[in-house]
Structure formats: structure tokens, C-alpha cells
Write a protein that holds these residues in place. Structure first.
Motif, PDB file in Angstrom:
ATOM      1  N   VAL A  98       0.836  -1.194   0.000  1.00 48.65           N
ATOM      2  CA  VAL A  98       0.000   0.000   0.000  1.00 48.65           C
ATOM      3  C   VAL A  98       0.872   1.245   0.000  1.00 48.65           C
ATOM      4  CG1 VAL A  98      -1.883   1.228   1.131  1.00 48.65           C
ATOM      5  CG2 VAL A  98      -1.726  -1.265   1.337  1.00 48.65           C
ATOM      6  N   PHE A 138      -5.005   5.996  -0.521  1.00 49.11           N
ATOM      7  CA  PHE A 138      -4.068   4.900  -0.715  1.00 49.11           C
ATOM      8  C   PHE A 138      -4.293   4.220  -2.066  1.00 49.11           C
ATOM      9  CE2 PHE A 138      -4.804   4.807   4.009  1.00 49.11           C
ATOM     10  CZ  PHE A 138      -3.568   5.332   4.356  1.00 49.11           C
ATOM     11  N   ALA A 160      -3.159   0.211  -3.694  1.00 49.59           N
ATOM     12  CA  ALA A 160      -2.614  -1.067  -3.244  1.00 49.59           C
ATOM     13  C   ALA A 160      -2.413  -2.013  -4.413  1.00 49.59           C
ATOM     14  CB  ALA A 160      -3.546  -1.703  -2.215  1.00 49.59           C
ATOM     15  N   TYR A 182      -1.225  -1.202  -9.413  1.00 55.01           N
ATOM     16  CA  TYR A 182      -1.778  -0.533  -8.227  1.00 55.01           C
ATOM     17  C   TYR A 182      -3.144   0.066  -8.545  1.00 55.01           C
ATOM     18  CZ  TYR A 182       2.706  -0.945  -5.869  1.00 55.01           C
ATOM     19  OH  TYR A 182       3.839  -1.440  -5.273  1.00 55.01           O
ATOM     20  N   ARG A 192      -7.639  -3.428   5.992  1.00 49.11           N
ATOM     21  CA  ARG A 192      -8.620  -3.012   4.988  1.00 49.11           C
ATOM     22  C   ARG A 192      -9.978  -2.659   5.595  1.00 49.11           C
ATOM     23  NH1 ARG A 192      -7.451  -4.044  -0.397  1.00 49.11           N
ATOM     24  NH2 ARG A 192      -5.510  -5.172  -0.812  1.00 49.11           N
TER      25      ARG A 192
END
Length: 446
Positions: free
Chosen positions: A378, A389, A391, A398, A436
Motif C-alpha cells: 500500500v 491509498f 494497493a 496498483y 482493509r
């Protein structure tokens, strides 16, 4: 040993560093400039990136572990906190300009999943209380003898570090004074206090030059930011039992080194440059600093290694993130290259390049990153100026990540271990078992 200083948790340093990272982004070809709005953040960020803030602290091997047969339980479900009436009222203004509302929760830290700590205040001039929880945030108790209780919020930020279940270090503020001649007087010697019982009692912490063969079972590695090389000083060792900080006998074999912000259970990770090749490298110790295993990023460029404490390119050094000590990521944000990411699945022994330029034109909010329980990497990004963010499960591709149950964020969370994460905003703490999905936790303010 001049001017020792523990700088609070590394997530606070990283958050401050976002502002100064704009300087780097302005020079990047594909990373657009974004200026953080927090007043005073830039000055602190410069200090952090140049290594003049004092000590950076990270845990050694697991400290104060649960007894055999006493596994750390999953965090229990707690009732959602009720929003404070003051926060639902209109934001106060002066001549139509909004006034910043001081946070009720001004600092938070975790010794382990059970032992959580928070510094709170009901108003800008109210006493600052240290609250402690020994059941993961379900119940809280005030520590009435907290030395920072009378510090005014507008005069100083809380500089507090926690590692192990009950070890806390408080760095007292030094206020400048003006003498009769109108000149600013030299600041008094910095004072630090340590608590080994979760903030109940406090005593002075001293720094000496004693060489210590390893990190004590309940201790921590501490980076010295002063001495002959103030930007990247040697690794020191905190011994809570004696209330002292000494030198680690076998230093990591790197130059311009920097402690990586990883959970204590992952071992000790240090990032820097290998002296012979002058290429970025990582050193890992799994025996409390007695021995080190070094891996070099051969595909990266060599740098000059000045001896005056300056850094040739702060972003040429790897920025390492790991949660379990096995799966790790190293991110490079150099100039003129784009973001490069390496992944290790063997505890930092071998690294594979897994991504290059994967973020496109999305600006990074800073060079630091973290790893969720499922092994996702992340990174902090600022699309349209908003902090959020992105991830990736394996370092490539990403995608934006919006943590469930977490409000707008402005910093990375505290990674306690692979099953426990902690985040704070101005009014609540938030707990997560996977990085998460999050649950709000109320902290009594008074």
C-alpha cells in the motif's frame, strides 16, 4: 552526546515528511507537485528528512510477549462511538475564515494489540491526559502522573514513543527564552523520561556510550541522529530496565543508514547503502542486532557517499515495508526515474523487480508505504490533492484502495503486526485486523 531526542512514533514523522516530499516531486518527470496545507509541517519535514530531529525508534524482536498458551486474542467488537456534540456544530469562524479546531486525540500508539495509548484533551487549554487500555481499546484508564499533562497544545506537540507492552519514552519540550539583552538564550539540555509500567510512573532516561552486544528482551533499537554524522547516526540500544541508551556493539554494515518502520516481530530492518558498491541495500537482523544479513539492489545506481553527514539523494535509498518479516517491499522514488518497486518473499534475502512507473501521473504523498495482512503493498497517493491509498497484491497494477470504515485519512496507520492495525483521527481511534476493514473505537476525553 549532544541534544538527544526521541522523536515520537514513525508514522508522525512520515506524515510530516509529506510536506517536504513535495520538493522532490517538483523535480520528478512524472510526479506532480503537491503542497501539504498544514502550517509548520514543512519545517518539521525538513528536520525529519535531514535527520536532525534526534532519535528514531523501532522495536527489536518481540517484546513483552504473551505467555505460552496465552495467544493474543482477536480484537472484540465494541459499540460504535457516539459523535461528540461539539463536532457536529458549525465550524467557528473569524470574519468568515474557519478556525482550526484542535484535535481531541493528539497522539496515539500501540505497544502490542492489547496495550493501546492515547494523549487526549477536551479543549485547546485543557490538561492533556494520557489514557491507557490493556484490552485493545475496550476500556480505558487515565494515567494521572503523566508529565505532559500541563503542556499547552499551542506550545508543543506531544513527543512520545512506545514499544513493548508498557515501555514509553517522553521527550520534554525545550522553550526558548529571551535574555535581558534581547537575545534568544541557548535552549536548556533536553530531558527525557521513561515509563516501564504503561505510563503509571516516570523516571529520567540517560544516554551513555556503553557498547551493548544486543537489544534486551524488553528493549528497542534507537537511531542516533547526532555525533560525527548527524544525518544518519549509529544504532543505539534502549534498555528500559536500567533507563539508559547505549551503543549497539555490532553496527549494521551500511552507510547513510536509516531504521525501517516495521513491527517488532519482523526483526530489525535497516536501509542504506553498501559501502563498497555504493548501491542501495538492506540489512536485517533476527538475533537482536548481534549479526546482520545484507542484500544489495544491484540494478539501482551507485551514489556518492559524503562524510559530512549530507545525503547525495535521499530518495536513492530504499524505503522498505514489511509486516510479517517475510514478504517485504522496497520502493524507490528517484529522479529522473519513476517509481520502482522490489518484492521479497524470503525475508529480504532476494529481491525481484515487480513494478516500474505503475502509478502513472498519480502523485505520491510520500515515499513510505505499508503492507496489509493479505500481503498487499500500500502506497500513499494524493489524487486531486486528497490523501488516500493505492494497493497492489504483488507490486504491479496498483489500484485505489478505500479502507472500509475509515474516514478521510491524512497519514499511514500504525502496523502493530499482521493481524492488528491502528489509526487515529482527531476524535477516534480505528482498529483493523487486516488493514482493509476498520472499526471506530471511542477514547474518553473528559
Amino acid at each position: 552526546m549532544s541534544d538527544p531526542n526521541f522523536h515520537g512514533l514513525r508514522d508522525e514523522a512520515a506524515r510530516a515528511a509529506h510536506a517536504d516530499f513535495d520538493v522532490v516531486r517538483r523535480r520528478a518527470r512524472r510526479l506532480r507537485s503537491r503542497r501539504r496545507a498544514a502550517a509548520g509541517g514543512t519545517a518539521l519535514a525538513v528536520a525529519v528528512l535531514l535527520g536532525v530531529t534526534g532519535y528514531a525508534v523501532t522495536g527489536g524482536p518481540p517484546t513483552n510477549p504473551p505467555a505460552v498458551g496465552d495467544p493474543v486474542p482477536a480484537w472484540p467488537t465494541v459499540p460504535a462511538p457516539v459523535p461528540s456534540p461539539e463536532r457536529t456544530s458549525p465550524v467557528p469562524t473569524i470574519s468568515g475564515v474557519p478556525i482550526a479546531v484542535p484535535p481531541r486525540i493528539r497522539w496515539a500508539g500501540a505497544g502490542d494489540p492489547r496495550h493501546l495509548y492515547a494523549v487526549v484533551a477536551a479543549c485547546d487549554t485543557c490538561p492533556q491526559k494520557l489514557m491507557a487500555s490493556e484490552d485493545g481499546g475496550t476500556t480505558w484508564a487515565e494515567r494521572p502522573d503523566f508529565p505532559g499533562r500541563t503542556w499547552a497544545h499551542h506550545e508543543t506537540d506531544i513527543s512520545l514513543s512506545v514499544y513493548g507492552a508498557k515501555n514509553l519514552v517522553l521527550n520534554e519540550p525545550r522553550r526558548l527564552t529571551v535574555g535581558p539583552d534581547g537575545k534568544v538564550q541557548p535552549p536548556p539540555p533536553r530531558k527525557m523520561q521513561i515509563s516501564t509500567d504503561g505510563g503509571v510512573g516516570w523516571r529520567s532516561l540517560t544516554v551513555n556510550e556503553q557498547r551493548m552486544p544486543s537489544v534486551p528482551a524488553d528493549g528497542a533499537v534507537v537511531q542516533d541522529r547526532f555525533g560525527d554524522n548527524p544525518a544518519h547516526g549509529p544504532i543505539r540500544v534502549l534498555d528500559p530496565a536500567s533507563g539508559t541508551v547505549g551503543l549497539l556493539a555490532n553496527q549494521p554494515p551500511l552507510r547513510l543508514l536509516d531504521l525501517a518502520d516495521v513491527p517488532a516481530s519482523a526483526g530489525i530492518w535497516v536501509q542504506g547503502f553498501e559501502p563498497k558498491t555504493r548501491k542501495p541495500a538492506v540489512a536485517v537482523s533476527r538475533d537482536r542486532g548481534v549479526t546482520w544479513a545484507v542484500s544489495v539492489f544491484d540494478a539501482e545506481r551507485s551514489v556518492s557517499l559524503p562524510t559530512d553527514g549530507t545525503t547525495p539523494d535521499i530518495m536513492a535509498r530504499p524505503n522498505v515495508a514489511t509486516t510479517d518479516g517475510t514478504t517485504a517491499f522496497a520502493m524507490f522514488v528517484g529522479v529522473p526515474s519513476d517509481v520502482r518497486v522490489y518484492r521479497s518473499t524470503d525475508g529480504g534475502v532476494g529481491w525481484q523487480s515487480v513494478a516500474a512507473g505503475v502509478l502513472g501521473d498519480t502523485p505520491l504523498a510520500g515515499p513510505e508505504s505499508w503492507v496489509t495482512a493479505d500481503g498487499s503493498h500500500v502506497v500513499s497517493i494524493q489524487p486531486n490533492g486528497a490523501y488516500t491509498f493505492a494497493a497492489s497484491r504483488d507490486g504491479g497494477g496498483y489500484e485505489a484502495m478505500t479502507p472500509d470504515g475509515l474516514p478521510a485519512v491524512d497519514r499511514r496507520p500504525i502496523v502493530i503486526d499482521a493481524d492488528h492495525y491502528l489509526y487515529r483521527n482527531t476524535d477516534h481511534l480505528y482498529r483493523s485486523g487486516d488493514g482493509r476493514n476498520w472499526q471506530a473505537v471511542a477514547v474518553p476525553v473528559g
